[in-house]
Design a protein around this motif. Structure first.
Motif, PDB file in Angstrom:
ATOM      1  N   SER A  54      -8.875 -61.154 -15.200  1.00  0.00           N
ATOM      2  CA  SER A  54      -8.800 -61.859 -13.983  1.00  0.00           C
ATOM      3  C   SER A  54     -10.565 -61.849 -13.185  1.00  0.00           C
ATOM      4  O   SER A  54     -11.282 -60.895 -13.484  1.00  0.00           O
ATOM      5  CB  SER A  54      -7.704 -61.901 -12.522  1.00  0.00           C
ATOM      6  OG  SER A  54      -6.342 -61.957 -13.770  1.00  0.00           O
ATOM      7  N   THR A  81     -10.241 -68.451 -17.780  1.00  0.00           N
ATOM      8  CA  THR A  81      -9.278 -67.963 -16.812  1.00  0.00           C
ATOM      9  C   THR A  81      -8.927 -69.885 -16.848  1.00  0.00           C
ATOM     10  O   THR A  81      -8.920 -70.415 -17.200  1.00  0.00           O
ATOM     11  CB  THR A  81      -9.741 -67.664 -15.100  1.00  0.00           C
ATOM     12  OG1 THR A  81     -10.210 -68.753 -14.779  1.00  0.00           O
ATOM     13  CG2 THR A  81     -10.329 -66.004 -15.366  1.00  0.00           C
ATOM     14  N   HIS A 264      -1.359 -61.936 -10.745  1.00  0.00           N
ATOM     15  CA  HIS A 264      -2.555 -61.086 -11.912  1.00  0.00           C
ATOM     16  C   HIS A 264      -0.940 -60.262 -13.164  1.00  0.00           C
ATOM     17  O   HIS A 264      -0.663 -60.933 -14.091  1.00  0.00           O
ATOM     18  CB  HIS A 264      -3.312 -60.228 -11.967  1.00  0.00           C
ATOM     19  CG  HIS A 264      -3.919 -59.769 -12.916  1.00  0.00           C
ATOM     20  ND1 HIS A 264      -4.461 -59.716 -13.886  1.00  0.00           N
ATOM     21  CD2 HIS A 264      -4.055 -58.016 -13.849  1.00  0.00           C
ATOM     22  CE1 HIS A 264      -5.204 -59.154 -14.491  1.00  0.00           C
ATOM     23  NE2 HIS A 264      -4.805 -57.830 -15.139  1.00  0.00           N
ATOM     24  N   GLN A 268      -1.114 -64.080 -15.125  1.00  0.00           N
ATOM     25  CA  GLN A 268      -1.953 -65.124 -14.804  1.00  0.00           C
ATOM     26  C   GLN A 268      -3.436 -64.215 -14.864  1.00  0.00           C
ATOM     27  O   GLN A 268      -3.667 -63.201 -14.637  1.00  0.00           O
ATOM     28  CB  GLN A 268      -1.233 -66.090 -13.658  1.00  0.00           C
ATOM     29  CG  GLN A 268      -0.385 -66.652 -13.802  1.00  0.00           C
ATOM     30  CD  GLN A 268       0.377 -66.800 -12.459  1.00  0.00           C
ATOM     31  OE1 GLN A 268      -0.745 -67.226 -11.588  1.00  0.00           O
ATOM     32  NE2 GLN A 268       1.209 -67.708 -12.224  1.00  0.00           N
ATOM     33  N   ARG A 269      -3.880 -65.332 -15.819  1.00  0.00           N
ATOM     34  CA  ARG A 269      -5.426 -65.044 -15.305  1.00  0.00           C
ATOM     35  C   ARG A 269      -6.259 -65.701 -14.095  1.00  0.00           C
ATOM     36  O   ARG A 269      -5.996 -66.799 -14.579  1.00  0.00           O
ATOM     37  CB  ARG A 269      -5.972 -65.318 -16.980  1.00  0.00           C
ATOM     38  CG  ARG A 269      -5.410 -64.110 -17.754  1.00  0.00           C
ATOM     39  CD  ARG A 269      -6.051 -64.898 -19.120  1.00  0.00           C
ATOM     40  NE  ARG A 269      -6.041 -66.172 -19.690  1.00  0.00           N
ATOM     41  CZ  ARG A 269      -6.956 -67.191 -20.744  1.00  0.00           C
ATOM     42  NH1 ARG A 269      -7.598 -66.649 -21.433  1.00  0.00           N
ATOM     43  NH2 ARG A 269      -6.503 -67.809 -20.345  1.00  0.00           N
ATOM     44  N   LEU A 270      -6.332 -65.195 -13.118  1.00  0.00           N
ATOM     45  CA  LEU A 270      -6.732 -65.777 -12.629  1.00  0.00           C
ATOM     46  C   LEU A 270      -8.122 -65.592 -12.452  1.00  0.00           C
ATOM     47  O   LEU A 270      -9.412 -65.172 -12.187  1.00  0.00           O
ATOM     48  CB  LEU A 270      -6.284 -64.910 -11.363  1.00  0.00           C
ATOM     49  CG  LEU A 270      -5.082 -64.783 -10.858  1.00  0.00           C
ATOM     50  CD1 LEU A 270      -4.480 -63.396 -10.281  1.00  0.00           C
ATOM     51  CD2 LEU A 270      -3.903 -65.882 -10.843  1.00  0.00           C
TER      52      LEU A 270
END
Length: 303
Positions: A54, A81, A264, A268-270
């Motif tokens: 991320s 992201t 994360h 999830q790619r933040l």
């Protein structure tokens, strides 16, 4: 983020020469040029754990019109992201503020001084009176920033939110409205001294220079200057002011880091956009995330 949301709701007169100037919106051609040629500004880290990365961006909640566009490094982070995480999504703010009980009255002398400053900013009577005192002062500070060409509408986090909404990108709030309001409001015993100190800065025209210095430090990615903010901001000169600044900045970083780690960790790619002052000091967000097992790699400022 609450303050930026509220500033967009203010009715600002412009007939009087002393009024803070309303921001001039760029033309379509100007916006396209600035977007295409925007340099890198601010602070950016890649944070990696669990086999994916991320990005953590230190933003400024105000900016100039041509600062609002992402530079190459931030654009690359956006492309890599899928979720935007911010302190608070303004979409969450309105209903909570509408239901918020009226703020307790300030001592009459302080209330009168606040009213004088609101009039100097050309705000309509009563615009601020229902808000907690610190939000009133924040709004007045943002209005004062307009005298130097800064506006909350040009903050990069605001522009990132607008882009996320236009593209249908999910937005995650790292805090609740109630948590931000609780952090922003001093203890009752500290409140008069903090209100008095901030009003003195506004009345003497001493608010603008620290903001200009903060904006310049952010634009250059000067983490050292940001770390020394309490020494030069003229906002941490008394025990009450220092206690409030610690609560509104350092004390929020632990929960912010935990929520970034949880999102994360859920895969999830933040792209995380959080105020740049949260990136400095003994409890800086990059440091706290490293303590949680993230590999933290500085990307901006470029070495």
């Amino acid at each position: 983020m609450i303050r930026a949301f509220l500033l967009g709701l203010l009715f600002v007169g412009s007939a009087h020469a002393a009024c803070p100037p309303a921001p001039a919106l760029p033309s379509v051609e100007q916006a396209a040029t600035w977007a295409a040629k925007a340099p890198d500004r601010g602070l950016l880290w890649r944070i990696s754990r669990g086999g994916h990365s991320s990005y953590l961006f230190g933003s400024l909640h105000v900016g100039k019109a041509d600062w609002a566009y992402a530079g190459p490094a931030l654009r690359a982070a956006w492309a890599q992201t899928e979720v935007l995480a911010v302190e608070l999504d303004p979409a969450d703010v309105g209903a909570v503020l509408a239901a918020m009980p009226k703020a307790p009255p300030l001592p009459p002398v302080l209330a009168q001084r606040l009213d004088i400053q609101a009039r100097a900013a050309c705000l309509s009577p009563g615009t601020l009176s229902a808000l907690p005192a610190m939000l009133q002062l924040s709004m007045l500070s943002l209005m004062e920033a307009r005298r130097d060409g800064f506006d909350a509408g040009f903050g990069q986090d605001v522009m990132l939110l607008a882009r996320a909404k236009s593209e249908g990108r999910p937005v995650q709030s790292l805090e609740s409205v109630e948590e931000q309001l609780l952090a922003l409001e001093p203890e009752a015993a500290e409140l008069p001294a903090i209100v008095d100190g901030t009003l003195r800065q506004l009345q003497k025209g001493q608010m603008r220079e620290p903001l200009r210095k903060l904006a310049t430090a952010w634009s250059r990615g000067d983490l050292g200057a940001l770390a020394n903010y309490p020494r030069w901001c003229a906002c941490a000169d008394t025990p009450a002011e220092r206690a409030w600044l610690k609560r509104v900045n350092d004390d929020r970083n632990g929960p912010l880091a935990e929520r970034v780690a949880a999102l994360h960790g859920a895969g999830q790619r933040l792209l995380v956009a959080v105020g740049a002052l949260h990136m400095s000091g003994p409890r800086a967000l990059p440091k706290l995330l490293a303590e949680q097992g993230f590999t933290v790699e500085a990307l901006l400022p470029a070495k």
